[in-house]
Design a protein around this motif. Structure first.
Motif, PDB file in Angstrom:
ATOM      1  N   ILE A  53      29.626 -22.808  10.138  1.00 31.38           N
ATOM      2  CA  ILE A  53      29.202 -22.584   8.761  1.00 31.38           C
ATOM      3  C   ILE A  53      29.492 -21.128   8.442  1.00 31.38           C
ATOM      4  CG2 ILE A  53      27.271 -22.628   7.142  1.00 31.38           C
ATOM      5  CD1 ILE A  53      25.831 -24.474   9.210  1.00 31.38           C
ATOM      6  N   ALA A  71      22.539 -24.470   4.341  1.00 31.95           N
ATOM      7  CA  ALA A  71      23.122 -25.480   5.231  1.00 31.95           C
ATOM      8  C   ALA A  71      22.627 -25.303   6.659  1.00 31.95           C
ATOM      9  CB  ALA A  71      24.648 -25.391   5.178  1.00 31.95           C
ATOM     10  N   ARG A  74      19.015 -26.464   6.990  1.00 34.66           N
ATOM     11  CA  ARG A  74      18.958 -27.922   6.972  1.00 34.66           C
ATOM     12  C   ARG A  74      19.442 -28.505   8.292  1.00 34.66           C
ATOM     13  NH1 ARG A  74      19.438 -31.699   2.474  1.00 34.66           N
ATOM     14  NH2 ARG A  74      18.770 -33.637   3.417  1.00 34.66           N
TER      15      ARG A  74
END
Length: 114
Positions: A53, A71, A74
């Motif tokens: 990421i 992200a 999560r």
């Protein structure tokens, strides 16, 4: 990047109660830009396939940093998640963009006033 090194454990994306999982579960890395600003990354070891990421490559796209952080948070909810996050890969460009905006110039949408 002029240098990169591991700087030990720790993470900003731990799930509640995950502190006791051991130092091998999280890793922190840093590199430095040409101007000497830190480029940080966090690594979380898990059994899932690895995911990268990243955000903040383009200085004028500031929401990518927020998206990368969301992200990662999560993904960290999954016990088997295996990922690396580097939310700000271009700190020099980001700093330049910030300076231009605070000086009254909005990049990409700048229009003459008057």
């Amino acid at each position: 990047m002029s240098s990169c090194r591991s700087i030990g454990g720790g993470a900003d994306f731990r799930r509640p109660g995950e502190e006791g999982t051991g130092p091998d579960r999280w890793g922190t890395f840093e590199a430095h830009s040409r101007s000497g600003r830190t480029v940080g990354a966090r690594y979380r070891q898990g059994s899932d396939r690895a995911v990268i990421i990243s955000g903040g490559q383009h200085a004028n796209e500031t929401t990518g940093i927020v998206g990368a952080l969301r992200a990662a948070r999560r993904l960290a909810e999954r016990p088997s998640a295996h990922f690396v996050i580097s939310p700000l890969e271009n700190p020099d460009g980001y700093q330049l963009h910030w300076r231009l905006r605070t000086g009254g110039i909005r990049t990409r949408r700048s229009r003459p006033t008057g």
